[in-house]
Design a protein around this motif. Structure first.
Motif, PDB file in Angstrom:
ATOM      1  N   ARG A 143      94.928  56.413 105.213  1.00 36.25           N
ATOM      2  CA  ARG A 143      96.188  57.149 105.863  1.00 36.25           C
ATOM      3  C   ARG A 143      95.732  58.652 105.267  1.00 36.25           C
ATOM      4  O   ARG A 143      95.395  59.057 104.289  1.00 36.25           O
ATOM      5  CB  ARG A 143      97.467  56.799 105.445  1.00 36.25           C
ATOM      6  N   ASP A 144      96.198  59.429 106.452  1.00 38.84           N
ATOM      7  CA  ASP A 144      96.374  60.899 106.148  1.00 38.84           C
ATOM      8  C   ASP A 144      95.488  61.721 105.114  1.00 38.84           C
ATOM      9  O   ASP A 144      95.520  62.080 104.316  1.00 38.84           O
ATOM     10  CB  ASP A 144      97.757  60.988 105.364  1.00 38.84           C
ATOM     11  N   VAL A 145      93.983  61.281 105.866  1.00 37.91           N
ATOM     12  CA  VAL A 145      93.063  62.022 105.118  1.00 37.91           C
ATOM     13  C   VAL A 145      92.908  63.598 105.579  1.00 37.91           C
ATOM     14  O   VAL A 145      92.849  63.861 106.682  1.00 37.91           O
ATOM     15  CB  VAL A 145      91.737  61.397 105.546  1.00 37.91           C
ATOM     16  N   THR A 146      92.999  64.138 104.529  1.00 36.02           N
ATOM     17  CA  THR A 146      92.678  65.928 104.990  1.00 36.02           C
ATOM     18  C   THR A 146      91.507  66.279 104.182  1.00 36.02           C
ATOM     19  O   THR A 146      91.510  66.177 103.093  1.00 36.02           O
ATOM     20  CB  THR A 146      94.104  66.291 104.550  1.00 36.02           C
ATOM     21  N   LEU A 147      90.584  67.037 104.810  1.00 32.91           N
ATOM     22  CA  LEU A 147      89.149  67.637 103.983  1.00 32.91           C
ATOM     23  C   LEU A 147      88.695  68.265 105.007  1.00 32.91           C
ATOM     24  O   LEU A 147      88.801  68.174 106.222  1.00 32.91           O
ATOM     25  CB  LEU A 147      88.441  66.456 103.350  1.00 32.91           C
ATOM     26  N   THR A 148      87.925  69.317 104.405  1.00 33.11           N
ATOM     27  CA  THR A 148      86.914  70.254 105.267  1.00 33.11           C
ATOM     28  C   THR A 148      85.489  70.135 104.577  1.00 33.11           C
ATOM     29  O   THR A 148      85.276  70.009 103.443  1.00 33.11           O
ATOM     30  CB  THR A 148      87.470  71.638 105.004  1.00 33.11           C
ATOM     31  N   LEU A 149      84.837  69.836 105.542  1.00 33.28           N
ATOM     32  CA  LEU A 149      83.466  69.748 105.224  1.00 33.28           C
ATOM     33  C   LEU A 149      82.770  71.217 105.299  1.00 33.28           C
ATOM     34  O   LEU A 149      82.631  71.561 106.650  1.00 33.28           O
ATOM     35  CB  LEU A 149      82.528  68.949 105.919  1.00 33.28           C
ATOM     36  N   PRO A 150      82.711  71.889 104.494  1.00 35.99           N
ATOM     37  CA  PRO A 150      81.940  73.299 104.574  1.00 35.99           C
ATOM     38  C   PRO A 150      80.763  73.317 105.245  1.00 35.99           C
ATOM     39  O   PRO A 150      79.878  72.729 105.028  1.00 35.99           O
ATOM     40  CB  PRO A 150      82.002  73.848 103.022  1.00 35.99           C
ATOM     41  N   PRO A 151      80.499  74.277 106.147  1.00 32.08           N
ATOM     42  CA  PRO A 151      79.367  74.628 106.714  1.00 32.08           C
ATOM     43  C   PRO A 151      78.160  74.427 105.981  1.00 32.08           C
ATOM     44  O   PRO A 151      77.984  75.401 105.061  1.00 32.08           O
ATOM     45  CB  PRO A 151      79.549  75.702 107.790  1.00 32.08           C
ATOM     46  N   GLY A 152      77.095  73.788 106.504  1.00 33.62           N
ATOM     47  CA  GLY A 152      75.867  73.834 105.763  1.00 33.62           C
ATOM     48  C   GLY A 152      75.602  73.326 104.241  1.00 33.62           C
ATOM     49  O   GLY A 152      74.766  73.306 103.688  1.00 33.62           O
ATOM     50  N   GLU A 153      76.876  72.598 103.955  1.00 32.95           N
ATOM     51  CA  GLU A 153      76.967  72.141 102.530  1.00 32.95           C
ATOM     52  C   GLU A 153      76.888  70.592 102.638  1.00 32.95           C
ATOM     53  O   GLU A 153      77.008  69.949 103.801  1.00 32.95           O
ATOM     54  CB  GLU A 153      78.375  72.403 101.896  1.00 32.95           C
ATOM     55  N   PHE A 186      90.194  55.348  98.081  1.00 29.98           N
ATOM     56  CA  PHE A 186      90.487  54.193  97.473  1.00 29.98           C
ATOM     57  C   PHE A 186      91.767  53.795  97.601  1.00 29.98           C
ATOM     58  O   PHE A 186      92.565  54.735  98.032  1.00 29.98           O
ATOM     59  CB  PHE A 186      90.440  54.406  95.830  1.00 29.98           C
ATOM     60  N   ARG A 187      92.049  52.452  97.869  1.00 30.97           N
ATOM     61  CA  ARG A 187      93.584  52.171  98.302  1.00 30.97           C
ATOM     62  C   ARG A 187      94.053  52.847  99.461  1.00 30.97           C
ATOM     63  O   ARG A 187      95.175  53.624  99.568  1.00 30.97           O
ATOM     64  CB  ARG A 187      94.735  52.265  97.094  1.00 30.97           C
ATOM     65  N   LYS A 188      93.471  52.904 100.335  1.00 36.54           N
ATOM     66  CA  LYS A 188      93.888  53.468 101.676  1.00 36.54           C
ATOM     67  C   LYS A 188      94.060  54.910 101.680  1.00 36.54           C
ATOM     68  O   LYS A 188      94.829  55.503 102.416  1.00 36.54           O
ATOM     69  CB  LYS A 188      94.953  52.676 102.346  1.00 36.54           C
ATOM     70  N   GLU A 189      93.485  55.597 100.545  1.00 36.33           N
ATOM     71  CA  GLU A 189      93.849  57.008 100.585  1.00 36.33           C
ATOM     72  C   GLU A 189      92.505  57.831 100.116  1.00 36.33           C
ATOM     73  O   GLU A 189      91.772  57.331  99.497  1.00 36.33           O
ATOM     74  CB  GLU A 189      95.140  57.262  99.257  1.00 36.33           C
ATOM     75  N   LEU A 190      92.578  59.130 100.553  1.00 43.35           N
ATOM     76  CA  LEU A 190      91.568  60.020 100.002  1.00 43.35           C
ATOM     77  C   LEU A 190      92.195  60.338  98.618  1.00 43.35           C
ATOM     78  O   LEU A 190      93.013  61.053  98.573  1.00 43.35           O
ATOM     79  CB  LEU A 190      91.224  61.332 100.858  1.00 43.35           C
ATOM     80  N   VAL A 191      91.202  59.686  97.455  1.00 44.58           N
ATOM     81  CA  VAL A 191      92.054  59.957  96.326  1.00 44.58           C
ATOM     82  C   VAL A 191      91.616  61.477  95.983  1.00 44.58           C
ATOM     83  O   VAL A 191      92.417  62.225  95.422  1.00 44.58           O
ATOM     84  CB  VAL A 191      91.003  59.351  95.045  1.00 44.58           C
ATOM     85  N   MET A 192      90.364  62.079  95.969  1.00 40.47           N
ATOM     86  CA  MET A 192      90.111  63.322  95.802  1.00 40.47           C
ATOM     87  C   MET A 192      89.179  64.012  97.099  1.00 40.47           C
ATOM     88  O   MET A 192      88.099  63.067  97.510  1.00 40.47           O
ATOM     89  CB  MET A 192      89.540  63.587  94.456  1.00 40.47           C
ATOM     90  N   PHE A 193      88.944  65.080  97.162  1.00 38.62           N
ATOM     91  CA  PHE A 193      87.810  65.563  97.832  1.00 38.62           C
ATOM     92  C   PHE A 193      87.599  66.922  97.159  1.00 38.62           C
ATOM     93  O   PHE A 193      88.585  67.731  97.309  1.00 38.62           O
ATOM     94  CB  PHE A 193      87.774  65.551  99.198  1.00 38.62           C
TER      95      PHE A 193
END
Ligand SMILES: Nc1ncnc2c1ncn2[C@@H]1O[C@H](COP(=O)(O)OP(=O)(O)OP(=O)(O)O)[C@@H](O)[C@H]1O
Length: 402
Positions: A21-31, A215-222
């Motif tokens: 649920r509610d996964v929010t993150l950005t994959l930075p370009p070229g990383e 983990f547990r249906k969440e993005l714990v960290m990014f």
């Protein structure tokens, strides 16, 4: 440069079963980023959602201004061409030799001549160390070669984003190390944005610029690799150490009774076979000598230094120590000089959906940086930072962890 991928509030369920649920993150370009997570937490579902093979229930996945979740079929078809995907089993056609497998996307999606196709296929086979194996069938080669052939095929359309689903599965540690090196070398050559899904601890520690965990249906960290590698969030620490003791159980979650039972066994001297605590930052794999410099690493330095003050002290320390003395002068930082470093590095990071960005600490836990003056390398006198402020600027985007 590879494309940026901005994911906001993404949720996926199958019927009544929520996957995440509610996964929010950005994959930075070229990383290069790695997403960790115990088996069954939905890492493969996450990759498939990013390329529109599965439809999330809510949220956005923006690639070059196109939202994969809501765009038309036509836009999705076009945007998918930006992706190269290495599926878990290589997903090669068993009846085609390696040459035809790798040529397949070019014949399907382009109008290139056979001579042009030949040039591209041979180039990608060489990049992945498969020159001379063109006529082999997938069934006649090793698992490692199949992975590399899958990677060669993922590269033929010059992807801006490469997604790798457990590239290490079924490979021995040596072949995994070679594949890790290959991914870094590829990144240095084509500057693509790369996301690797894995549960291989060594890959997680040595390959990526950014690390995340489901983990547990969440993005714990990014966030920057240093954040997870120095984290003492119990679930991250347990996973990176491959230990039984901790919140992750055989069926992903444990109840408190089982946790207490296992802790009592450990306290009574039972050894569960896990080794020494591996918490900490280890050197990242660099491109093979002779390969181009990774542009993503250079961009990441500027990006991470802008959000440095939002990171836990242990991560800040690791980042500062990884800079050369010249870079430390350039960014106006010094090791062991974090104002506010008295804050414990043990504070759990806020979880998404609780009013903070992933990887960012609340304001009162943020370490302030010394205003030691910002200089260009080789500059003489100290001059103020561009912001003229003793605190570095807050992240300029609202994206978690980037
Ligand atoms: N098409 C589907 N329909 C229904 N359920 C699905 C579908 N695809 C995946 N799932 C379920 O979603 C959950 C997550 O699966 P997924 O394969 O993404 O996990 P994973 O984290 O990649 O696991 P592993 O590390 O073991 O490969 C599982 O419970 C799986 O059964």
């Amino acid at each position: 440069m590879g494309a940026e991928v901005v994911i906001e509030g993404l949720s996926k369920s199958f019927g009544k079963q929520a996957i995440w649920r509610d996964v929010t993150l950005t994959l930075p370009p070229g990383e290069v980023s790695v997403m960790l997570g115990p088996s069954g937490t939905g890492k493969s579902v996450f990759l498939k959602s990013m390329i529109g093979l599965l439809k999330p229930d809510h949220g956005r996945c923006m690639v070059n201004g196109v939202d994969i979740v809501t765009c038309s079929e036509r836009k999705l078809y076009d945007t998918r061409k930006l992706f190269g995907v290495l599926f878990q089993d290589g997903a090669l056609f068993g009846s085609m030799n390696l040459y035809d497998n790798v040529a397949f996307p070019l014949r399907e999606h382009t109008k290139k001549s056979e001579s042009e196709i030949k040039r591209i296929v041979l180039e990608k086979l060489e990049m992945t160390g498969l020159s001379g194996a063109e006529t082999k069938l997938p069934g006649e080669i090793s698992g490692g070669m199949r992975k590399r052939a899958g990677l060669a095929r993922a590269l033929v359309l010059d992807p801006e984003i490469i997604l790798c689903d457990e590239p290490d599965s079924g490979l021995d540690p040596v072949r995994t190390a070679y594949l890790s090196q290959l991914l870094i070398d590829l990144n240095s050559q084509i500057d693509a944005t790369i996301l690797i899904v894995t549960h291989n601890i060594n890959v997680a520690r040595t390959v990526p610029d950014n690390l995340g965990m489901l983990f547990r249906k969440e993005l714990v960290m990014f966030g920057p690799r240093e954040v997870l590698l120095t984290s003492d969030e119990p679930v991250v620490e347990q996973f990176l150490n491959g230990r039984r003791i901790g919140p992750i159980g055989m069926s992903e979650e444990k109840d408190s009774a089982q946790m207490a039972r296992e802790q009592a066994q450990a306290d009574a001297g039972h050894h569960d076979g896990s080794g020494e605590d591996v918490r900490g930052i280890v050197p990242q794999i660099e491109p093979t000598p002779g390969m181009p410099e990774r542009m993503g690493v250079r961009r990441r330095k500027d990006r991470v230094m802008k959000i440095l003050h939002t990171l836990p002290p242990a991560a800040q320390e690791g980042i500062i120590e990884s800079l050369s003395p010249e870079e430390q002068r350039h960014y106006g930082v010094r090791p062991h000089h974090l104002v506010g470093a008295g804050h414990q590095a043990t504070q759990p990071l806020p979880t998404p959906g609780h009013g903070h960005q992933s990887g960012e600490l609340p304001a009162q836990q943020v370490a302030d940086l010394p205003d030691s003056g910002w200089r260009e390398p080789g500059d003489g006198p100290t001059r103020p930072r561009p912001s003229g402020n003793s605190r570095m600027r807050p992240p300029d985007s609202g994206q978690g962890g980037s």
